[in-house]
Design a protein around this motif. Structure first.
Motif, PDB file in Angstrom:
ATOM      1  N   CYS A   1       2.805 -13.908   7.123  1.00 36.28           N
ATOM      2  CA  CYS A   1       2.033 -15.024   6.553  1.00 36.28           C
ATOM      3  C   CYS A   1       2.906 -16.040   5.808  1.00 36.28           C
ATOM      4  CB  CYS A   1       0.952 -14.492   5.626  1.00 36.28           C
ATOM      5  SG  CYS A   1       1.587 -13.628   4.174  1.00 36.28           S
ATOM      6  N   HIS A   2       4.209 -15.769   5.670  1.00 38.77           N
ATOM      7  CA  HIS A   2       5.172 -16.668   5.039  1.00 38.77           C
ATOM      8  C   HIS A   2       4.895 -16.920   3.564  1.00 38.77           C
ATOM      9  CE1 HIS A   2       6.727 -17.245   9.033  1.00 38.77           C
ATOM     10  NE2 HIS A   2       5.521 -17.570   9.449  1.00 38.77           N
ATOM     11  N   GLU A   3       4.216 -15.997   2.919  1.00 34.11           N
ATOM     12  CA  GLU A   3       4.011 -16.065   1.471  1.00 34.11           C
ATOM     13  C   GLU A   3       5.146 -15.304   0.778  1.00 34.11           C
ATOM     14  OE1 GLU A   3       1.522 -17.545  -0.380  1.00 34.11           O
ATOM     15  OE2 GLU A   3       0.873 -18.471   1.487  1.00 34.11           O
ATOM     16  N   PRO A   4       5.482 -15.661  -0.452  1.00 32.19           N
ATOM     17  CA  PRO A   4       6.514 -14.901  -1.161  1.00 32.19           C
ATOM     18  C   PRO A   4       6.010 -13.503  -1.514  1.00 32.19           C
ATOM     19  CG  PRO A   4       5.633 -16.638  -2.550  1.00 32.19           C
ATOM     20  CD  PRO A   4       5.027 -16.818  -1.207  1.00 32.19           C
ATOM     21  N   LYS A   5       6.878 -12.497  -1.352  1.00 27.62           N
ATOM     22  CA  LYS A   5       6.517 -11.123  -1.679  1.00 27.62           C
ATOM     23  C   LYS A   5       7.756 -10.403  -2.190  1.00 27.62           C
ATOM     24  CE  LYS A   5       7.409  -8.577   2.575  1.00 27.62           C
ATOM     25  NZ  LYS A   5       8.055  -7.421   1.998  1.00 27.62           N
ATOM     26  N   MET A   6       7.550  -9.280  -2.834  1.00 22.81           N
ATOM     27  CA  MET A   6       8.658  -8.462  -3.310  1.00 22.81           C
ATOM     28  C   MET A   6       9.310  -7.773  -2.122  1.00 22.81           C
ATOM     29  SD  MET A   6       8.900  -8.569  -6.652  1.00 22.81           S
ATOM     30  CE  MET A   6       9.657  -7.046  -7.136  1.00 22.81           C
ATOM     31  N   PRO A   7      10.642  -7.669  -2.097  1.00 21.85           N
ATOM     32  CA  PRO A   7      11.283  -6.974  -0.988  1.00 21.85           C
ATOM     33  C   PRO A   7      10.938  -5.491  -0.991  1.00 21.85           C
ATOM     34  CG  PRO A   7      12.902  -7.613  -2.647  1.00 21.85           C
ATOM     35  CD  PRO A   7      11.597  -8.221  -3.052  1.00 21.85           C
ATOM     36  N   HIS A   8      10.776  -4.905   0.169  1.00 25.40           N
ATOM     37  CA  HIS A   8      10.453  -3.485   0.363  1.00 25.40           C
ATOM     38  C   HIS A   8       9.084  -3.122  -0.200  1.00 25.40           C
ATOM     39  CE1 HIS A   8      14.608  -3.034   1.594  1.00 25.40           C
ATOM     40  NE2 HIS A   8      14.976  -3.593   0.467  1.00 25.40           N
ATOM     41  N   HIS A   9       8.156  -4.084  -0.243  1.00 25.78           N
ATOM     42  CA  HIS A   9       6.791  -3.844  -0.691  1.00 25.78           C
ATOM     43  C   HIS A   9       5.819  -4.398   0.353  1.00 25.78           C
ATOM     44  CE1 HIS A   9       8.696  -3.147  -4.550  1.00 25.78           C
ATOM     45  NE2 HIS A   9       7.536  -2.740  -5.040  1.00 25.78           N
ATOM     46  N   VAL A  10       4.617  -3.882   0.352  1.00 20.18           N
ATOM     47  CA  VAL A  10       3.571  -4.406   1.226  1.00 20.18           C
ATOM     48  C   VAL A  10       3.189  -5.800   0.723  1.00 20.18           C
ATOM     49  CG1 VAL A  10       1.206  -4.052   2.032  1.00 20.18           C
ATOM     50  CG2 VAL A  10       2.704  -2.107   1.723  1.00 20.18           C
ATOM     51  N   CYS A  11       2.970  -6.724   1.646  1.00 19.67           N
ATOM     52  CA  CYS A  11       2.559  -8.074   1.270  1.00 19.67           C
ATOM     53  C   CYS A  11       1.149  -8.012   0.697  1.00 19.67           C
ATOM     54  CB  CYS A  11       2.608  -8.998   2.487  1.00 19.67           C
ATOM     55  SG  CYS A  11       2.083 -10.680   2.124  1.00 19.67           S
ATOM     56  N   THR A  12       0.955  -8.619  -0.458  1.00 18.83           N
ATOM     57  CA  THR A  12      -0.366  -8.600  -1.094  1.00 18.83           C
ATOM     58  C   THR A  12      -1.335  -9.552  -0.420  1.00 18.83           C
ATOM     59  OG1 THR A  12       0.408 -10.209  -2.706  1.00 18.83           O
ATOM     60  CG2 THR A  12       0.537  -7.897  -3.328  1.00 18.83           C
ATOM     61  N   GLU A  13      -0.820 -10.534   0.320  1.00 18.07           N
ATOM     62  CA  GLU A  13      -1.691 -11.520   0.959  1.00 18.07           C
ATOM     63  C   GLU A  13      -2.250 -11.016   2.283  1.00 18.07           C
ATOM     64  OE1 GLU A  13      -2.557 -14.400  -0.540  1.00 18.07           O
ATOM     65  OE2 GLU A  13      -1.372 -13.690  -2.233  1.00 18.07           O
ATOM     66  N   CYS A  14      -1.377 -10.483   3.151  1.00 19.52           N
ATOM     67  CA  CYS A  14      -1.834 -10.094   4.487  1.00 19.52           C
ATOM     68  C   CYS A  14      -1.888  -8.582   4.700  1.00 19.52           C
ATOM     69  CB  CYS A  14      -0.953 -10.737   5.561  1.00 19.52           C
ATOM     70  SG  CYS A  14       0.759 -10.185   5.534  1.00 19.52           S
ATOM     71  N   GLY A  15      -1.244  -7.791   3.837  1.00 16.88           N
ATOM     72  CA  GLY A  15      -1.289  -6.336   3.955  1.00 16.88           C
ATOM     73  C   GLY A  15      -0.327  -5.751   4.978  1.00 16.88           C
ATOM     74  N   TYR A  16       0.661  -6.525   5.433  1.00 17.62           N
ATOM     75  CA  TYR A  16       1.616  -6.050   6.428  1.00 17.62           C
ATOM     76  C   TYR A  16       2.890  -5.545   5.758  1.00 17.62           C
ATOM     77  CZ  TYR A  16      -0.704  -7.518  10.712  1.00 17.62           C
ATOM     78  OH  TYR A  16      -1.569  -7.614  11.777  1.00 17.62           O
ATOM     79  N   TYR A  17       3.504  -4.534   6.374  1.00 17.53           N
ATOM     80  CA  TYR A  17       4.819  -4.043   5.966  1.00 17.53           C
ATOM     81  C   TYR A  17       5.556  -3.600   7.215  1.00 17.53           C
ATOM     82  CZ  TYR A  17       8.537  -1.431   3.725  1.00 17.53           C
ATOM     83  OH  TYR A  17       9.763  -0.983   3.327  1.00 17.53           O
TER      84      TYR A  17
END
Length: 59
Positions: A33-49
């Protein structure tokens, strides 16, 4: 051998120990989703890892 003359208070001791990690952790761009996220964490916006949906669509 060095020995302290006075007892160091808990507040003084703990405030010294708390200062080793002051820099803000870096962020990376989520490849889905190209949103900023913490490295090695699940994306809070789309739920992908790691290219897989780990958490169903964030509500």
């Amino acid at each position: 051998m060095a020995v302290p003359k006075r007892k160091m208070s808990k507040a003084r001791r703990d405030s010294r120990r708390a200062n080793w990690k002051l820099e803000v952790p870096g962020f990376v761009e989520c490849p889905q989703c190209h949103e900023p996220k913490m490295p090695h964490h699940v994306c809070t916006e789309c739920g992908y890892y790691d290219g897989k949906e780990v958490i169903s669509a964030a509500e």
